[in-house]
Design a protein around this motif. Structure first.
Motif, PDB file in Angstrom:
ATOM      1  N   ASP A 159       0.607  -7.687   1.506  1.00  0.00           N
ATOM      2  CA  ASP A 159       0.293  -8.996   0.944  1.00  0.00           C
ATOM      3  C   ASP A 159       1.559  -9.843   0.818  1.00  0.00           C
ATOM      4  O   ASP A 159       1.635 -10.745  -0.006  1.00  0.00           O
ATOM      5  CB  ASP A 159      -0.421  -8.857  -0.399  1.00  0.00           C
ATOM      6  CG  ASP A 159       0.489  -8.339  -1.500  1.00  0.00           C
ATOM      7  OD1 ASP A 159       1.600  -7.854  -1.175  1.00  0.00           O
ATOM      8  OD2 ASP A 159       0.110  -8.420  -2.681  1.00  0.00           O
ATOM      9  N   HIS A 191       5.614 -15.939   1.230  1.00  0.00           N
ATOM     10  CA  HIS A 191       5.210 -14.850   0.340  1.00  0.00           C
ATOM     11  C   HIS A 191       6.225 -13.706   0.410  1.00  0.00           C
ATOM     12  O   HIS A 191       5.917 -12.609   0.902  1.00  0.00           O
ATOM     13  CB  HIS A 191       3.807 -14.363   0.718  1.00  0.00           C
ATOM     14  CG  HIS A 191       2.765 -15.427   0.650  1.00  0.00           C
ATOM     15  ND1 HIS A 191       2.203 -15.846  -0.546  1.00  0.00           N
ATOM     16  CD2 HIS A 191       2.208 -16.193   1.629  1.00  0.00           C
ATOM     17  CE1 HIS A 191       1.333 -16.803  -0.298  1.00  0.00           C
ATOM     18  NE2 HIS A 191       1.312 -17.042   1.006  1.00  0.00           N
ATOM     19  N   ASP A 237       4.829 -11.622   3.469  1.00  0.00           N
ATOM     20  CA  ASP A 237       5.136 -11.916   4.872  1.00  0.00           C
ATOM     21  C   ASP A 237       6.599 -11.678   5.233  1.00  0.00           C
ATOM     22  O   ASP A 237       6.961 -11.697   6.418  1.00  0.00           O
ATOM     23  CB  ASP A 237       4.722 -13.347   5.240  1.00  0.00           C
ATOM     24  CG  ASP A 237       5.359 -14.410   4.345  1.00  0.00           C
ATOM     25  OD1 ASP A 237       6.253 -14.065   3.539  1.00  0.00           O
ATOM     26  OD2 ASP A 237       4.955 -15.588   4.451  1.00  0.00           O
ATOM     27  N   PHE A 261       2.570  -2.679  -2.481  1.00  0.00           N
ATOM     28  CA  PHE A 261       2.269  -4.009  -1.959  1.00  0.00           C
ATOM     29  C   PHE A 261       1.768  -4.002  -0.516  1.00  0.00           C
ATOM     30  O   PHE A 261       1.489  -5.068   0.042  1.00  0.00           O
ATOM     31  CB  PHE A 261       3.497  -4.915  -2.075  1.00  0.00           C
ATOM     32  CG  PHE A 261       3.820  -5.292  -3.491  1.00  0.00           C
ATOM     33  CD1 PHE A 261       3.154  -6.327  -4.131  1.00  0.00           C
ATOM     34  CD2 PHE A 261       4.793  -4.585  -4.208  1.00  0.00           C
ATOM     35  CE1 PHE A 261       3.439  -6.672  -5.441  1.00  0.00           C
ATOM     36  CE2 PHE A 261       5.089  -4.924  -5.519  1.00  0.00           C
ATOM     37  CZ  PHE A 261       4.409  -5.965  -6.144  1.00  0.00           C
ATOM     38  N   LYS A 301      -1.864  -2.834   4.804  1.00  0.00           N
ATOM     39  CA  LYS A 301      -2.230  -4.248   4.740  1.00  0.00           C
ATOM     40  C   LYS A 301      -1.309  -4.960   3.754  1.00  0.00           C
ATOM     41  O   LYS A 301      -1.612  -5.057   2.556  1.00  0.00           O
ATOM     42  CB  LYS A 301      -3.686  -4.403   4.318  1.00  0.00           C
ATOM     43  CG  LYS A 301      -4.671  -3.768   5.308  1.00  0.00           C
ATOM     44  CD  LYS A 301      -6.102  -3.894   4.800  1.00  0.00           C
ATOM     45  CE  LYS A 301      -7.080  -3.240   5.771  1.00  0.00           C
ATOM     46  NZ  LYS A 301      -8.480  -3.304   5.273  1.00  0.00           N
TER      47      LYS A 301
END
Length: 331
Positions: free
Chosen positions: A242, A179, A244, A235, A240
Motif C-alpha cells: 500500500d 505514498h 509506492d 505494509f 500487495k
C-alpha cells in the motif's frame, strides 16, 4: 610539554637510559625501567619521534596526522582516508594514520599520534556522530571530518544529510510518488534526525498531508536492520503493497528490502520504487535494478579537511558538504 631531560632528572638516570627505556626497554633492569616509566607517566612526556626522522636535514616536511575512530576498519569511509592522503601529497605534505579501535584505546592512540609532532591533525569517525575530543588535542591545529564536537566550536566538515534527503524527496515528488514508506537510521544518531527532517521539509513544501508520510526509525544496533522485514510484512501483506516508494535510511536497509520485496513477487520499480542513502562503495550498481541513492561526500570531506589545515583557514564551525542524489533504475 615535558622534555627528555626532565624525565631523566625525575628518574635519576641518564638521558641515554631514558632513550633506551623508550626504544629498547629489554636492555634495562626491571627496576630501572619501572622508575623511568613512572617519570614518563608523571610528567605526561610524549617521545618526539619526528626529531629522529628529521635529524641531519635542513628542512622539515609538514606532516598531517589522522586520528580515525572506526574509520579505517570499515569499507564505508575508505574514500575519506584516501582523499586525505592524496590531497596532502598533492600539496607536498606527508600524512599518517592512527586508528582508535575503542574509546578505551583513545589514550594510546593520542600518544602515538602526538609522538610524531604533526603540524595538523584530522579527527574522523565512521558515520557522522558527536565525539568527545581527547583533552590533549584541545588547542592543537585540529579539524574534524565527518564528526561534530558537543559545543560545535571546533572547525569541522560534515555531509549535508538534511539537504541530501530533501533533494531526494523532491525528486520522488517530481516523479509522481505520493505514498512513501520511510525507514530511517536511529533517532539517536545525527544522520537519522537530519535525514527525516529533510524529507519532511520537502513533503510540507509540496503541500502534501502529513498523515500520508509514514515514517519509522530503526533502533540502535545492527540486529535492527532486520526490522525492515517486519515493516514490509505489515505494509505489503500477500505481496500487495500500500506504498509506492520505500525510502531507506541507508543502502544496507535497501539491500534487505530488495530481498523481501522481490521474494514477495513485488516488482522494482514498477510496483514499488526504492531509494537508498550513502552510495556504499561499489554496491549501488550491483542491485538489480541498480539502486537510486544519495552520495555521502566522503571524498570532498577529506579534501576540505586537509585544505583547512594547509591553507590555515579561520575557524568556521561546521561546514556542510553537498550530498547529491544519484538516480538509477530503482525509481
Amino acid at each position: 610539554m615535558a622534555s627528555l631531560k626532565e624525565v631523566a632528572q625525575r628518574a635519576s638516570v641518564s638521558l641515554m637510559t631514558v632513550s633506551r627505556a623508550i626504544n629498547e626497554p629489554q636492555r634495562l633492569k626491571p627496576e630501572t625501567l619501572a622508575r623511568v616509566r613512572e617519570a614518563i607517566d608523571a610528567l605526561n612526556y610524549v617521545p618526539d619521534f619526528s626529531a629522529r626522522k628529521m635529524r641531519g636535514k635542513s628542512s622539515k616536511i609538514s606532516t598531517l596526522g589522522v586520528l580515525a575512530l572506526d574509520t579505517a576498519t570499515t569499507p564505508f569511509s575508505v574514500e575519506l582516508l584516501l582523499s586525505v592522503e592524496l590531497t596532502a601529497r598533492e600539496f607536498g605534505w606527508s600524512s599518517f594514520l592512527v586508528s582508535i579501535t575503542s574509546q578505551a584505546d583513545s589514550e594510546r592512540a593520542v600518544s602515538q599520534l602526538l609522538s610524531q609532532r604533526p603540524d595538523g591533525i584530522i579527527y574522523t569517525t565512521m558515520g557522522l556522530r558527536e565525539v568527545k575530543i581527547p583533552p590533549r588535542l584541545i588547542g592543537k591545529n585540529l579539524v574534524l571530518a565527518n564528526c561534530i564536537s558537543p559545543d560545535h566550536e571546533l572547525p569541522g566538515y560534515i555531509p549535508d544529510d538534511f539537504g541530501g534527503q530533501y533533494q531526494a524527496m523532491k525528486l520522488l515528488l517530481q516523479k509522481g510518488y505520493r505514498h512513501p514508506l520511510c525507514f530511517y537510521l536511529p533517532e539517536s544518531i545525527p544522520a537519522g534526525i537530519r535525514r527525516r527532517a529533510g524529507a519532511e521539509q520537502a513533503w510540507r513544501e509540496a503541500g502534501m498531508p502529513a498523515a500520508q508520510l509514514r515514517q519509522f526509525h530503526m533502533e540502535p544496533g545492527d540486529e535492527h536492520y532486520r526490522d525492515i522485514v517486519q515493516i514490509l510484512e505489515r505494509f505489503a501483506p500477500d505481496g500487495k503493497p500500500d506504498f509506492d516508494v520505500l525510502i531507506c535510511g541507508n543502502d544496507r536497509i535497501a539491500f534487505l528490502a530488495y530481498q523481501v520485496l522481490l521474494a514477495k513477487g513485488i516488482q522494482i520499480p514498477q510496483q514499488v520504487a526504492v531509494l537508498g542513502y550513502d552510495n556504499m562503495v561499489g554496491i549501488g550498481d550491483l542491485f538489480i535494478p541498480p539502486l537510486t541513492t544519495v552520495q555521502l561526500p566522503h571524498r570532498e570531506i577529506g579534501r576540505e579537511a586537509v585544505l583547512h589545515l594547509i591553507e590555515q583557514r579561520p575557524n568556521q564551525g561546521l561546514i556542510k558538504i553537498d550530498s547529491p542524489v544519484l538516480e538509477r533504475e530503482s525509481l
